[in-house]
Design an enzyme around this catalytic site. Sequence first.
Site, PDB file in Angstrom:
ATOM      1  N   ARG A 135       0.810  -1.231   0.000  1.00 22.32           N
ATOM      2  CA  ARG A 135       0.000   0.000   0.000  1.00 22.32           C
ATOM      3  C   ARG A 135       0.843   1.282   0.000  1.00 22.32           C
ATOM      4  NH1 ARG A 135      -3.046  -3.076   3.775  1.00 22.32           N
ATOM      5  NH2 ARG A 135      -4.742  -4.132   2.682  1.00 22.32           N
ATOM      6  N   LYS A 163       4.244  11.371 -11.189  1.00 18.75           N
ATOM      7  CA  LYS A 163       3.348  10.584 -12.059  1.00 18.75           C
ATOM      8  C   LYS A 163       4.004   9.238 -12.312  1.00 18.75           C
ATOM      9  CE  LYS A 163       0.678  13.828 -14.840  1.00 18.75           C
ATOM     10  NZ  LYS A 163       0.453  14.330 -16.210  1.00 18.75           N
ATOM     11  N   GLU A 198      11.303  17.437 -24.612  1.00 21.08           N
ATOM     12  CA  GLU A 198      10.638  17.881 -23.374  1.00 21.08           C
ATOM     13  C   GLU A 198      11.269  19.184 -22.870  1.00 21.08           C
ATOM     14  OE1 GLU A 198       7.916  16.417 -22.591  1.00 21.08           O
ATOM     15  OE2 GLU A 198       8.045  14.220 -22.589  1.00 21.08           O
ATOM     16  N   LYS A 256       9.235  22.472 -14.047  1.00 21.83           N
ATOM     17  CA  LYS A 256       8.421  21.318 -13.662  1.00 21.83           C
ATOM     18  C   LYS A 256       8.071  21.405 -12.177  1.00 21.83           C
ATOM     19  CE  LYS A 256       6.798  16.995 -14.262  1.00 21.83           C
ATOM     20  NZ  LYS A 256       6.862  15.760 -15.001  1.00 21.83           N
ATOM     21  N   GLU A 304      -2.959  17.514 -11.310  1.00 24.92           N
ATOM     22  CA  GLU A 304      -3.454  17.914 -12.635  1.00 24.92           C
ATOM     23  C   GLU A 304      -4.942  18.249 -12.652  1.00 24.92           C
ATOM     24  OE1 GLU A 304      -1.412  15.968 -15.911  1.00 24.92           O
ATOM     25  OE2 GLU A 304      -3.243  16.142 -17.096  1.00 24.92           O
ATOM     26  N   ARG A 311      -1.239  21.888 -14.580  1.00 27.94           N
ATOM     27  CA  ARG A 311      -0.290  20.813 -14.883  1.00 27.94           C
ATOM     28  C   ARG A 311      -0.560  20.213 -16.268  1.00 27.94           C
ATOM     29  NH1 ARG A 311       2.361  16.028 -11.094  1.00 27.94           N
ATOM     30  NH2 ARG A 311       3.570  15.117 -12.805  1.00 27.94           N
ATOM     31  N   ASN A 357       1.364  18.641 -20.955  1.00 30.34           N
ATOM     32  CA  ASN A 357       1.019  17.636 -21.965  1.00 30.34           C
ATOM     33  C   ASN A 357       0.959  18.220 -23.370  1.00 30.34           C
ATOM     34  OD1 ASN A 357       0.808  15.620 -20.023  1.00 30.34           O
ATOM     35  ND2 ASN A 357      -1.284  16.215 -19.538  1.00 30.34           N
ATOM     36  N   HIS A 394       1.220  15.945 -26.337  1.00 30.62           N
ATOM     37  CA  HIS A 394       1.090  14.558 -25.874  1.00 30.62           C
ATOM     38  C   HIS A 394      -0.190  13.881 -26.371  1.00 30.62           C
ATOM     39  CE1 HIS A 394       4.470  15.728 -23.440  1.00 30.62           C
ATOM     40  NE2 HIS A 394       4.516  14.583 -22.779  1.00 30.62           N
ATOM     41  N   HIS A 451       0.898  10.607 -27.871  1.00 28.75           N
ATOM     42  CA  HIS A 451       0.512   9.303 -27.317  1.00 28.75           C
ATOM     43  C   HIS A 451      -0.200   8.473 -28.371  1.00 28.75           C
ATOM     44  CE1 HIS A 451       0.686  10.574 -22.766  1.00 28.75           C
ATOM     45  NE2 HIS A 451       1.868  10.354 -23.290  1.00 28.75           N
ATOM     46  N   HIS A 487       9.274   8.257 -26.980  1.00 26.97           N
ATOM     47  CA  HIS A 487       8.276   9.178 -26.411  1.00 26.97           C
ATOM     48  C   HIS A 487       8.555  10.623 -26.870  1.00 26.97           C
ATOM     49  CE1 HIS A 487       5.435  10.895 -23.613  1.00 26.97           C
ATOM     50  NE2 HIS A 487       6.384  11.669 -23.120  1.00 26.97           N
TER      51      HIS A 487
HETATM   52  P1  NAD Z   1      13.675   4.896 -21.551  1.00 24.68           P
HETATM   53  O1  NAD Z   1      13.473   4.791 -20.111  1.00 24.68           O
HETATM   54  O2  NAD Z   1      13.144   3.823 -22.426  1.00 24.68           O
HETATM   55  O3  NAD Z   1      15.231   5.098 -21.841  1.00 24.68           O
HETATM   56  C1  NAD Z   1      15.663   5.223 -23.152  1.00 24.68           C
HETATM   57  C2  NAD Z   1      16.738   4.201 -23.514  1.00 24.68           C
HETATM   58  O4  NAD Z   1      17.995   4.636 -23.010  1.00 24.68           O
HETATM   59  C3  NAD Z   1      16.512   2.828 -22.945  1.00 24.68           C
HETATM   60  O5  NAD Z   1      16.944   1.854 -23.870  1.00 24.68           O
HETATM   61  C4  NAD Z   1      17.427   2.813 -21.702  1.00 24.68           C
HETATM   62  O6  NAD Z   1      17.806   1.534 -21.321  1.00 24.68           O
HETATM   63  C5  NAD Z   1      18.587   3.611 -22.208  1.00 24.68           C
HETATM   64  N1  NAD Z   1      19.378   4.315 -21.214  1.00 24.68           N
HETATM   65  C6  NAD Z   1      18.933   4.928 -20.103  1.00 24.68           C
HETATM   66  N2  NAD Z   1      19.937   5.599 -19.524  1.00 24.68           N
HETATM   67  C7  NAD Z   1      21.037   5.377 -20.254  1.00 24.68           C
HETATM   68  C8  NAD Z   1      22.378   5.810 -20.162  1.00 24.68           C
HETATM   69  N3  NAD Z   1      22.775   6.692 -19.229  1.00 24.68           N
HETATM   70  N4  NAD Z   1      23.266   5.374 -21.083  1.00 24.68           N
HETATM   71  C9  NAD Z   1      22.851   4.546 -22.080  1.00 24.68           C
HETATM   72  N5  NAD Z   1      21.598   4.128 -22.248  1.00 24.68           N
HETATM   73  C10 NAD Z   1      20.702   4.536 -21.330  1.00 24.68           C
HETATM   74  O7  NAD Z   1      13.036   6.253 -22.115  1.00 24.68           O
HETATM   75  P2  NAD Z   1      12.976   7.736 -21.541  1.00 24.68           P
HETATM   76  O8  NAD Z   1      13.000   8.605 -22.733  1.00 24.68           O
HETATM   77  O9  NAD Z   1      13.948   7.982 -20.463  1.00 24.68           O
HETATM   78  O10 NAD Z   1      11.538   7.798 -20.869  1.00 24.68           O
HETATM   79  C11 NAD Z   1      10.377   7.646 -21.632  1.00 24.68           C
HETATM   80  C12 NAD Z   1       9.267   7.210 -20.724  1.00 24.68           C
HETATM   81  O11 NAD Z   1       9.020   8.223 -19.741  1.00 24.68           O
HETATM   82  C13 NAD Z   1       7.948   6.978 -21.434  1.00 24.68           C
HETATM   83  O12 NAD Z   1       7.383   5.770 -21.002  1.00 24.68           O
HETATM   84  C14 NAD Z   1       7.089   8.159 -21.006  1.00 24.68           C
HETATM   85  O13 NAD Z   1       5.728   7.842 -20.999  1.00 24.68           O
HETATM   86  C15 NAD Z   1       7.626   8.438 -19.642  1.00 24.68           C
HETATM   87  N6  NAD Z   1       7.417   9.806 -19.178  1.00 24.68           N
HETATM   88  C16 NAD Z   1       6.896   9.981 -17.931  1.00 24.68           C
HETATM   89  C17 NAD Z   1       6.725  11.242 -17.424  1.00 24.68           C
HETATM   90  C18 NAD Z   1       6.229  11.416 -16.021  1.00 24.68           C
HETATM   91  O14 NAD Z   1       5.922  12.542 -15.631  1.00 24.68           O
HETATM   92  N7  NAD Z   1       6.168  10.365 -15.226  1.00 24.68           N
HETATM   93  C19 NAD Z   1       7.082  12.361 -18.189  1.00 24.68           C
HETATM   94  C20 NAD Z   1       7.612  12.155 -19.458  1.00 24.68           C
HETATM   95  C21 NAD Z   1       7.777  10.868 -19.944  1.00 24.68           C
HETATM   96  N1  GLY Z   2       4.859  14.888 -18.159  1.00 23.29           N
HETATM   97  C1  GLY Z   2       3.604  15.411 -17.739  1.00 23.29           C
HETATM   98  C2  GLY Z   2       3.492  15.659 -16.272  1.00 23.29           C
HETATM   99  O1  GLY Z   2       4.363  15.333 -15.501  1.00 23.29           O
HETATM  100  O2  GLY Z   2       2.510  16.171 -15.828  1.00 23.29           O
END
Ligand code: NAD
Ligand code: GLY
Length: 361
Positions: free
Chosen positions: A120, A142, A184, A226, A236, A240, A244, A247, A251, A264
């Site tokens: 939990r 998030k 971003e 942020k 949100e 907030r 997006n 997005h 998406h 992404h």
């Molecule tokens: P990812 O986590 O897939 O990383 C990208 C690639 O880089 C992967 O293959 C990973 O293994 C590799 N990698 C990571 N760090 C590395 C390093 N230092 N050296 C070499 N390779 C490395 O992708 P991302 O772009 O980091 O994140 C995208 C995700 O984040 C999506 O799922 C998206 O929906 C999410 N997201 C969430 C929020 C939020 O607010 N929670 C905001 C934006 C995006």
């Molecule tokens: N990436 C969108 C948010 O964090 O609200």
Amino acid sequence: MRTLNVDLGARAYPIHIGRGLLERPDLILPKLRARKVAVVTNETVGPLYLERLCAGLRLENLEVVGVVLPDGEAHKNWQTLNLIFDALLREHCERATTLIALGGGVVGDMSGFAAASYQRGIDYIQIPTTLLAQVDSSVGGKTAINHPLGKNMIGAFHQPRLVLADTETLSTLPARELSAGLAEVIKYGLIRDAGFFAWLERNIDALRALEPEALGWAIEQSCRHKAEIVAADETERGMRALLNLGHTFGHAIETGLGYGQWLHGEGVAAGTMMAAELSRRMGWLGEEDLARIERLFARAGLPVTGPALGVPRYLELMAHDKKVEAGKLRFVLLRGIGQAVVTDEAAMDDVAVAIEAREKS
Ligand code: NAD
Ligand code: GLY
């Protein structure tokens, strides 16, 4: 080291940005409730950085459990999430155990969701290793996994106790991933900081070359934006949603092509061009500003058109957007560079024309 604060009262937490932070267990120790941590990473990041982080933690006499997930957006699902729960249970992790996410946004979002729901809710720390995660996903709480019908559809709001962005880790990041993170960064300029957008126009080449001064500044400014937005609207209900920008379309691109085909950030860039095109058609954004946005994305190594899914498929996919209210699609659009708004005023005919204009022919 630069430090910012996400001001959420009793749940406030710091974001530290700097080089070599993986080797600073002293920043982590004060945040722990017990002398046991579970570090979640993936099969790409693990071999690069897991030991560097864990060695320091063990020297502090912490018990460290390692959890290595398969890599990729296609694995951001229930099956992979269960691997985290399996390991936490197998290793007798208790409520006071802290989970540490070491990786990009996929590891961060899944670890955060695991922390939100294990027993939990347990504490977690974000150690983002992609530019995208350092400027966006590690901050704000998030957490989510994907569903075949929609991206990030299953999740929770759960704030980390600490964010440690070690900019040295970006040296191993593939160029395509760095560009995805820049999408971003550019987003913050577009939604609320025209001056930062102009700075990015002057410094985009330095950022792509990983020049430390420029990189540190861009990450700090992004995290500042942020943190301010999250502090003002954690769950949100209002502003907030501006984060997006691009997005709704982005998406749809990610889901429509199958998770992992487009990154992404690539979806966000092409999606932002569709939002900008729609804004221009509604008379809200000038031709010259539209051209500036397109030029900056292109110089960042990002796509400025979306894949040719066809307008009906885009609209079908967009119907699952989390900004839909009472069945009505809402968009984040631009009233100029640095001025985003959430609106339900867009006519579906204009939306269709904007998609068509920005689909690959
Ligand atoms: P990812 O986590 O897939 O990383 C990208 C690639 O880089 C992967 O293959 C990973 O293994 C590799 N990698 C990571 N760090 C590395 C390093 N230092 N050296 C070499 N390779 C490395 O992708 P991302 O772009 O980091 O994140 C995208 C995700 O984040 C999506 O799922 C998206 O929906 C999410 N997201 C969430 C929020 C939020 O607010 N929670 C905001 C934006 C995006
Ligand atoms: N990436 C969108 C948010 O964090 O609200």
